[in-house]
Design an enzyme around this catalytic site. Structure first.
Site, PDB file in Angstrom:
ATOM      1  N   LYS A  24      -0.053  -4.451   4.359  1.00 11.68           N
ATOM      2  CA  LYS A  24       1.100  -4.543   3.467  1.00 11.68           C
ATOM      3  C   LYS A  24       2.412  -4.626   4.252  1.00 11.68           C
ATOM      4  O   LYS A  24       3.392  -5.224   3.781  1.00 11.68           O
ATOM      5  CB  LYS A  24       1.118  -3.365   2.503  1.00 11.68           C
ATOM      6  CG  LYS A  24       0.065  -3.472   1.401  1.00 11.68           C
ATOM      7  CD  LYS A  24       0.304  -4.682   0.504  1.00 11.68           C
ATOM      8  CE  LYS A  24      -0.548  -4.684  -0.743  1.00 11.68           C
ATOM      9  NZ  LYS A  24      -0.220  -5.806  -1.653  1.00 11.68           N
ATOM     10  N   ILE A  54       1.915   4.187  -8.409  1.00 12.11           N
ATOM     11  CA  ILE A  54       1.954   3.520  -9.705  1.00 12.11           C
ATOM     12  C   ILE A  54       0.668   3.846 -10.467  1.00 12.11           C
ATOM     13  O   ILE A  54      -0.432   3.807  -9.894  1.00 12.11           O
ATOM     14  CB  ILE A  54       2.095   1.995  -9.538  1.00 12.11           C
ATOM     15  CG1 ILE A  54       3.304   1.656  -8.649  1.00 12.11           C
ATOM     16  CG2 ILE A  54       2.215   1.321 -10.893  1.00 12.11           C
ATOM     17  CD1 ILE A  54       4.640   2.133  -9.169  1.00 12.11           C
ATOM     18  N   ASP A  86     -10.113 -17.333  -4.648  1.00 10.23           N
ATOM     19  CA  ASP A  86      -9.953 -16.242  -3.689  1.00 10.23           C
ATOM     20  C   ASP A  86      -8.804 -16.579  -2.754  1.00 10.23           C
ATOM     21  O   ASP A  86      -8.870 -17.568  -2.008  1.00 10.23           O
ATOM     22  CB  ASP A  86     -11.256 -16.065  -2.902  1.00 10.23           C
ATOM     23  CG  ASP A  86     -11.224 -14.902  -1.926  1.00 10.23           C
ATOM     24  OD1 ASP A  86     -10.154 -14.283  -1.744  1.00 10.23           O
ATOM     25  OD2 ASP A  86     -12.279 -14.611  -1.326  1.00 10.23           O
ATOM     26  N   VAL A  87      -7.742 -15.772  -2.758  1.00  8.56           N
ATOM     27  CA  VAL A  87      -6.586 -16.089  -1.926  1.00  8.56           C
ATOM     28  C   VAL A  87      -6.897 -16.008  -0.441  1.00  8.56           C
ATOM     29  O   VAL A  87      -6.133 -16.540   0.380  1.00  8.56           O
ATOM     30  CB  VAL A  87      -5.380 -15.181  -2.260  1.00  8.56           C
ATOM     31  CG1 VAL A  87      -4.916 -15.406  -3.696  1.00  8.56           C
ATOM     32  CG2 VAL A  87      -5.686 -13.714  -1.991  1.00  8.56           C
ATOM     33  N   TYR A 136      -4.775  -0.602   5.450  1.00  6.15           N
ATOM     34  CA  TYR A 136      -4.098  -1.079   4.249  1.00  6.15           C
ATOM     35  C   TYR A 136      -2.591  -1.130   4.475  1.00  6.15           C
ATOM     36  O   TYR A 136      -1.927  -2.116   4.130  1.00  6.15           O
ATOM     37  CB  TYR A 136      -4.434  -0.162   3.071  1.00  6.15           C
ATOM     38  CG  TYR A 136      -3.699  -0.507   1.796  1.00  6.15           C
ATOM     39  CD1 TYR A 136      -4.075  -1.617   1.043  1.00  6.15           C
ATOM     40  CD2 TYR A 136      -2.634   0.272   1.349  1.00  6.15           C
ATOM     41  CE1 TYR A 136      -3.387  -1.947  -0.127  1.00  6.15           C
ATOM     42  CE2 TYR A 136      -1.960  -0.042   0.181  1.00  6.15           C
ATOM     43  CZ  TYR A 136      -2.337  -1.152  -0.555  1.00  6.15           C
ATOM     44  OH  TYR A 136      -1.658  -1.469  -1.699  1.00  6.15           O
ATOM     45  N   ARG A 196      -4.964  -8.002 -14.232  1.00  5.15           N
ATOM     46  CA  ARG A 196      -4.959  -6.559 -14.467  1.00  5.15           C
ATOM     47  C   ARG A 196      -3.819  -5.921 -13.688  1.00  5.15           C
ATOM     48  O   ARG A 196      -3.198  -6.553 -12.835  1.00  5.15           O
ATOM     49  CB  ARG A 196      -6.295  -5.913 -14.071  1.00  5.15           C
ATOM     50  CG  ARG A 196      -6.641  -6.026 -12.612  1.00  5.15           C
ATOM     51  CD  ARG A 196      -8.054  -5.541 -12.326  1.00  5.15           C
ATOM     52  NE  ARG A 196      -8.404  -5.620 -10.908  1.00  5.15           N
ATOM     53  CZ  ARG A 196      -8.238  -4.641 -10.040  1.00  5.15           C
ATOM     54  NH1 ARG A 196      -7.734  -3.480 -10.430  1.00  5.15           N
ATOM     55  NH2 ARG A 196      -8.588  -4.796  -8.780  1.00  5.15           N
ATOM     56  N   GLY A 197      -3.562  -4.670 -13.970  1.00  6.40           N
ATOM     57  CA  GLY A 197      -2.629  -3.871 -13.182  1.00  6.40           C
ATOM     58  C   GLY A 197      -1.218  -4.432 -13.137  1.00  6.40           C
ATOM     59  O   GLY A 197      -0.674  -4.919 -14.124  1.00  6.40           O
ATOM     60  N   ILE A 198      -0.613  -4.340 -11.963  1.00  7.05           N
ATOM     61  CA  ILE A 198       0.770  -4.773 -11.784  1.00  7.05           C
ATOM     62  C   ILE A 198       0.917  -6.258 -12.096  1.00  7.05           C
ATOM     63  O   ILE A 198       1.876  -6.672 -12.766  1.00  7.05           O
ATOM     64  CB  ILE A 198       1.255  -4.449 -10.360  1.00  7.05           C
ATOM     65  CG1 ILE A 198       1.446  -2.932 -10.202  1.00  7.05           C
ATOM     66  CG2 ILE A 198       2.548  -5.189 -10.036  1.00  7.05           C
ATOM     67  CD1 ILE A 198       1.739  -2.482  -8.783  1.00  7.05           C
ATOM     68  N   GLY A 258      -4.215  -8.671  -4.259  1.00  7.60           N
ATOM     69  CA  GLY A 258      -4.466  -7.800  -3.121  1.00  7.60           C
ATOM     70  C   GLY A 258      -5.736  -6.995  -3.311  1.00  7.60           C
ATOM     71  O   GLY A 258      -6.355  -7.011  -4.376  1.00  7.60           O
TER      72      GLY A 258
END
Length: 249
Positions: A161, A190, A65-66, A157, A17-19, A94
């Site tokens: 990052k 975004i 799961d990373v 957060y 999903r998403g980016i 993320g």
């Protein structure tokens, strides 16, 4: 899975999903064979099938799961089984949580660093072995404008990052002699699910804070990632590229 000698292979984490989804789609459209990673195996396989059908490229779904290094080792082995090598890596998986610094739950603090920072490191560690098998190999990590500038109610957060950006810069220096380039993108505001909690006034506010006076799209980020992975960026490494409509100077 059969590849031609000219095929390039990409792994995109958080690609359902998403980016991440936009990046996987852009790379498939550009002719990459794609490993689509997600936390749900069925969803990852579904997206991979969709990309294969739409673009006529080999695609597989992998899952894990990373934040769990054993899971990362397992899904990178799945990529090796499917493609035997890796030419392009996009570390996008993320998570997000926001709130005043003194009120953010301990579990949220732990999870933000486990997924965003440690997860990125686990992914680079394991996928790096496959990148060494690739041709003109490159990696792009997805950081954030708040990691570069900071933001109220986003402290943890932002810190997670910022760690991603530091990881990219350092890995570039370490892996450069092996011919592997590592860069990061730092998206701004975004138009994805992450902004879904904003009301109309909130969206107007972030648009007003962006010099180009619009929200970015996932496709905007995907284009920047594709550039950094491609031959036109062959002498670019260790950089953090803002994809933010001018929010950062």
């Amino acid at each position: 899975m059969s590849l031609s000698p000219t095929d390039r292979v990409a792994l995109v984490t958080g690609a359902t999903r998403g980016i991440g989804y936009a990046v996987a789609g852009r790379l498939a459209a550009d002719g990459y064979a794609v490993a689509v990673h997600g936390t749900d195996a069925g969803r990852a396989a579904e997206v991979a099938g969709r990309l294969a059908a739409a673009h006529g490229v080999p695609a597989v779904g992998v899952a894990g799961d990373v934040a769990d290094p054993a899971a990362v080792a397992a899904f990178t082995r799945d990529v090796f089984t499917a493609f035997r090598r890796l030419d392009a890596l996009v570390v996008n998986a993320g998570t997000h949580a926001a709130g005043p610094l003194g009120m953010l739950a301990p579990d949220d603090v732990t999870r933000l660093f486990a997924v965003n920072a440690a997860g990125a490191a686990h992914t680079l560690q394991h996928a790096g072995r496959l990148l060494r098998r690739g041709s003109a190999a490159a990696a792009v990590l997805v950081a954030s404008v708040v990691g570069e500038r900071g933001a109220a109610n986003q402290a943890v957060y932002a810190a997670s990052k910022a760690a991603v950006a530091g990881l990219a810069r350092s890995a570039a220096k370490e892996w450069g002699p092996a011919g592997i380039r590592v860069n990061a993108v730092a998206p701004g505001f975004i138009d994805t699910d992450l902004l879904g909690t904003l009301d109309a006034a909130g969206r107007d506010g972030v648009v007003a804070a962006t010099p180009l006076r619009r929200l970015g799209s996932a496709a905007d980020v995907a284009g920047a990632v594709a550039f950094l992975l491609g031959p036109d960026a062959a002498f670019i490494t260790g950089q953090v590229l803002g994809v933010d409509g001018g929010v950062t100077p």
